[in-house]
Design a protein around this motif. Structure first.
Motif, PDB file in Angstrom:
ATOM      1  N   ARG A  66      -6.697 -41.625 -19.567  1.00 43.89           N
ATOM      2  CA  ARG A  66      -6.342 -41.213 -20.920  1.00 43.89           C
ATOM      3  C   ARG A  66      -5.766 -39.803 -20.928  1.00 43.89           C
ATOM      4  O   ARG A  66      -6.315 -38.914 -20.269  1.00 43.89           O
ATOM      5  CB  ARG A  66      -7.598 -41.191 -21.804  1.00 43.89           C
ATOM      6  N   CYS A  67      -4.692 -39.600 -21.691  1.00 45.40           N
ATOM      7  CA  CYS A  67      -4.164 -38.249 -21.855  1.00 45.40           C
ATOM      8  C   CYS A  67      -5.177 -37.471 -22.703  1.00 45.40           C
ATOM      9  O   CYS A  67      -5.581 -37.938 -23.767  1.00 45.40           O
ATOM     10  CB  CYS A  67      -2.805 -38.286 -22.556  1.00 45.40           C
ATOM     11  N   PRO A  68      -5.595 -36.277 -22.271  1.00 46.76           N
ATOM     12  CA  PRO A  68      -6.640 -35.562 -23.004  1.00 46.76           C
ATOM     13  C   PRO A  68      -6.135 -34.929 -24.298  1.00 46.76           C
ATOM     14  O   PRO A  68      -6.922 -34.458 -25.103  1.00 46.76           O
ATOM     15  CB  PRO A  68      -7.064 -34.461 -22.029  1.00 46.76           C
ATOM     16  N   TYR A  69      -4.824 -34.947 -24.509  1.00 46.57           N
ATOM     17  CA  TYR A  69      -4.269 -34.308 -25.710  1.00 46.57           C
ATOM     18  C   TYR A  69      -3.939 -35.329 -26.800  1.00 46.57           C
ATOM     19  O   TYR A  69      -4.283 -35.136 -27.951  1.00 46.57           O
ATOM     20  CB  TYR A  69      -3.005 -33.518 -25.347  1.00 46.57           C
ATOM     21  N   CYS A  70      -3.243 -36.437 -26.415  1.00 49.00           N
ATOM     22  CA  CYS A  70      -2.875 -37.431 -27.442  1.00 49.00           C
ATOM     23  C   CYS A  70      -3.759 -38.673 -27.365  1.00 49.00           C
ATOM     24  O   CYS A  70      -3.669 -39.530 -28.224  1.00 49.00           O
ATOM     25  CB  CYS A  70      -1.401 -37.807 -27.309  1.00 49.00           C
ATOM     26  N   GLN A  71      -4.609 -38.763 -26.304  1.00 46.60           N
ATOM     27  CA  GLN A  71      -5.545 -39.876 -26.124  1.00 46.60           C
ATOM     28  C   GLN A  71      -4.876 -41.217 -25.852  1.00 46.60           C
ATOM     29  O   GLN A  71      -5.514 -42.267 -25.941  1.00 46.60           O
ATOM     30  CB  GLN A  71      -6.503 -39.999 -27.336  1.00 46.60           C
ATOM     31  N   GLN A  72      -3.569 -41.195 -25.540  1.00 49.21           N
ATOM     32  CA  GLN A  72      -2.938 -42.462 -25.132  1.00 49.21           C
ATOM     33  C   GLN A  72      -3.514 -42.902 -23.805  1.00 49.21           C
ATOM     34  O   GLN A  72      -3.733 -42.078 -22.931  1.00 49.21           O
ATOM     35  CB  GLN A  72      -1.444 -42.256 -24.920  1.00 49.21           C
ATOM     36  N   LYS A  73      -3.715 -44.193 -23.662  1.00 45.51           N
ATOM     37  CA  LYS A  73      -4.208 -44.710 -22.396  1.00 45.51           C
ATOM     38  C   LYS A  73      -3.007 -45.199 -21.581  1.00 45.51           C
ATOM     39  O   LYS A  73      -2.198 -45.988 -22.076  1.00 45.51           O
ATOM     40  CB  LYS A  73      -5.195 -45.856 -22.659  1.00 45.51           C
ATOM     41  N   SER A 106      -2.045 -35.166 -17.697  1.00 45.07           N
ATOM     42  CA  SER A 106      -1.660 -35.478 -19.076  1.00 45.07           C
ATOM     43  C   SER A 106      -0.434 -36.381 -19.055  1.00 45.07           C
ATOM     44  O   SER A 106       0.222 -36.527 -18.020  1.00 45.07           O
ATOM     45  CB  SER A 106      -1.355 -34.196 -19.855  1.00 45.07           C
ATOM     46  N   CYS A 107      -0.120 -36.966 -20.227  1.00 41.47           N
ATOM     47  CA  CYS A 107       1.109 -37.753 -20.325  1.00 41.47           C
ATOM     48  C   CYS A 107       2.278 -36.776 -20.245  1.00 41.47           C
ATOM     49  O   CYS A 107       2.128 -35.583 -20.512  1.00 41.47           O
ATOM     50  CB  CYS A 107       1.147 -38.584 -21.609  1.00 41.47           C
ATOM     51  N   LYS A 108       3.429 -37.287 -19.877  1.00 40.93           N
ATOM     52  CA  LYS A 108       4.576 -36.416 -19.631  1.00 40.93           C
ATOM     53  C   LYS A 108       5.049 -35.737 -20.924  1.00 40.93           C
ATOM     54  O   LYS A 108       5.484 -34.584 -20.890  1.00 40.93           O
ATOM     55  CB  LYS A 108       5.705 -37.212 -18.986  1.00 40.93           C
ATOM     56  N   ASP A 109       4.962 -36.434 -22.047  1.00 41.82           N
ATOM     57  CA  ASP A 109       5.437 -35.841 -23.301  1.00 41.82           C
ATOM     58  C   ASP A 109       4.573 -34.652 -23.720  1.00 41.82           C
ATOM     59  O   ASP A 109       5.082 -33.600 -24.086  1.00 41.82           O
ATOM     60  CB  ASP A 109       5.436 -36.894 -24.426  1.00 41.82           C
ATOM     61  N   CYS A 110       3.236 -34.823 -23.666  1.00 38.20           N
ATOM     62  CA  CYS A 110       2.348 -33.716 -24.049  1.00 38.20           C
ATOM     63  C   CYS A 110       2.584 -32.516 -23.133  1.00 38.20           C
ATOM     64  O   CYS A 110       2.656 -31.375 -23.598  1.00 38.20           O
ATOM     65  CB  CYS A 110       0.880 -34.138 -23.985  1.00 38.20           C
ATOM     66  N   ASN A 111       2.720 -32.778 -21.832  1.00 39.25           N
ATOM     67  CA  ASN A 111       2.909 -31.690 -20.865  1.00 39.25           C
ATOM     68  C   ASN A 111       4.206 -30.940 -21.145  1.00 39.25           C
ATOM     69  O   ASN A 111       4.242 -29.708 -21.134  1.00 39.25           O
ATOM     70  CB  ASN A 111       2.912 -32.269 -19.448  1.00 39.25           C
ATOM     71  N   LEU A 175       2.539 -34.331 -33.958  1.00 39.96           N
ATOM     72  CA  LEU A 175       3.211 -34.903 -35.128  1.00 39.96           C
ATOM     73  C   LEU A 175       4.343 -35.836 -34.703  1.00 39.96           C
ATOM     74  O   LEU A 175       4.867 -36.574 -35.515  1.00 39.96           O
ATOM     75  CB  LEU A 175       3.776 -33.796 -36.026  1.00 39.96           C
ATOM     76  N   ARG A 176       4.691 -35.798 -33.400  1.00 39.47           N
ATOM     77  CA  ARG A 176       5.784 -36.670 -32.944  1.00 39.47           C
ATOM     78  C   ARG A 176       5.471 -38.146 -33.193  1.00 39.47           C
ATOM     79  O   ARG A 176       6.366 -38.944 -33.394  1.00 39.47           O
ATOM     80  CB  ARG A 176       6.076 -36.450 -31.463  1.00 39.47           C
ATOM     81  N   PHE A 177       4.193 -38.501 -33.229  1.00 43.65           N
ATOM     82  CA  PHE A 177       3.838 -39.908 -33.417  1.00 43.65           C
ATOM     83  C   PHE A 177       4.118 -40.360 -34.846  1.00 43.65           C
ATOM     84  O   PHE A 177       4.652 -41.432 -35.069  1.00 43.65           O
ATOM     85  CB  PHE A 177       2.372 -40.144 -33.064  1.00 43.65           C
TER      86      PHE A 177
HETATM   87 ZN    ZN Z   1      -0.373 -37.063 -24.289  1.00 45.68          ZN
END
Ligand code: ZN
Length: 246
Positions: A66-73, A106-111, A175-177
């Motif tokens: 899981r990304c620790p920032y957006c919680q996407q798995k 983390s996921c690439k977008d959050c990073n 907010l991107r989501f």
């Molecule tokens: Zn993320």
């Protein structure tokens, strides 16, 4: 003197072993002026590649994918789907580059969005900040995520519950989501479901900032629904008129 208890942590830190441990220790012994963040990306250092793989392999499992920032798995074994993430950026604070509590994946977008943004209250820290309150935002090791942010999955809303949550939403661009959802064509049922889930959230939310955010989102959704219903009404009238005139 009473021993200070270790800070409460929510993520198992990586433990370096063997030659990777030696590599990290030799870096940590360098004077501050010789510690450079760009070492991380050097392509001619085989040991660096091994350290990075070791870090990613560890945190992927520790974080349960899981990304620790957006919680996407992201249930993908290939490390290319993940970024090794320096919570305090390595470019601004290279001395914390291998600190286990400064690392996660983390996921690439959050990073990419977080990049070199400031996360520390005191940017001039010399020793590693190991208390939750040293940070502006929710720290993957020191904060319990859902104490600070609520996620309404149906609508991609990240609702901050505390100041740390507000900063997390800003720093990682969460907010991107909702913006992605804003481009979708909603039908009335979907809008109704979202308004309902926001209403449930409003009932259980006490913090004034979060309540205002929820109410503003509800208003936007309702306006959108009313606007679409009005257009549909006008369109139907015009079509009826055109048929009778034709
Ligand atoms: Zn993320």
């Amino acid at each position: 003197m009473a021993k200070v208890p270790p800070p409460e942590c929510f993520l198992m830190p990586v433990v370096y072993v063997g030659k990777l441990k030696e590599k990290v220790e030799s870096f940590n012994k360098l004077p501050l002026s010789s510690k450079k963040g760009k070492l991380w990306d050097s392509t001619d250092d085989g040991d660096m590649e091994d350290v990075k793989k070791f870090i990613k392999d560890h945190y992927k499992i520790a974080q349960n994918y899981r990304c620790p920032y957006c919680q996407q798995k992201i249930e993908v074994e290939h490390n290319g789907s993940w970024d090794a993430e320096h919570i305090i950026p390595k470019d601004t604070h290279p001395q914390f580059m291998f600190e286990p509590r400064n690392l996660c994946v983390s996921c690439k977008d959050c990073n990419l969005i977080k990049l070199n943004k400031r996360v520390l209250k005191n940017q001039k820290r010399v020793t590693f900040p190991d208390a939750a309150d040293d940070y502006l935002f929710c720290h993957p090791h020191y904060h319990s995520y859902f104490d600070h942010v609520n996620i309404i999955e149906e609508a991609g809303f990240y609702l901050p519950k505390t100041r740390h949550g507000v900063h997390l939403v800003e720093i990682c661009g969460l907010l991107r989501f909702v913006l992605k959802y804003a481009d979708c064509e909603w039908d009335d049922d979907q809008i109704c479901l979202q308004v309902q889930s926001l209403g449930d959230e409003l009932v259980s939310t006490k913090e004034p900032e979060a309540r205002i955010a929820i109410m503003s989102m509800m208003k936007t959704l309702l306006d959108d629904g009313i606007r679409k219903a009005t257009y549909a009404g006008i369109k139907a009238r015009v079509e009826r008129f055109a048929m009778s005139a034709g």
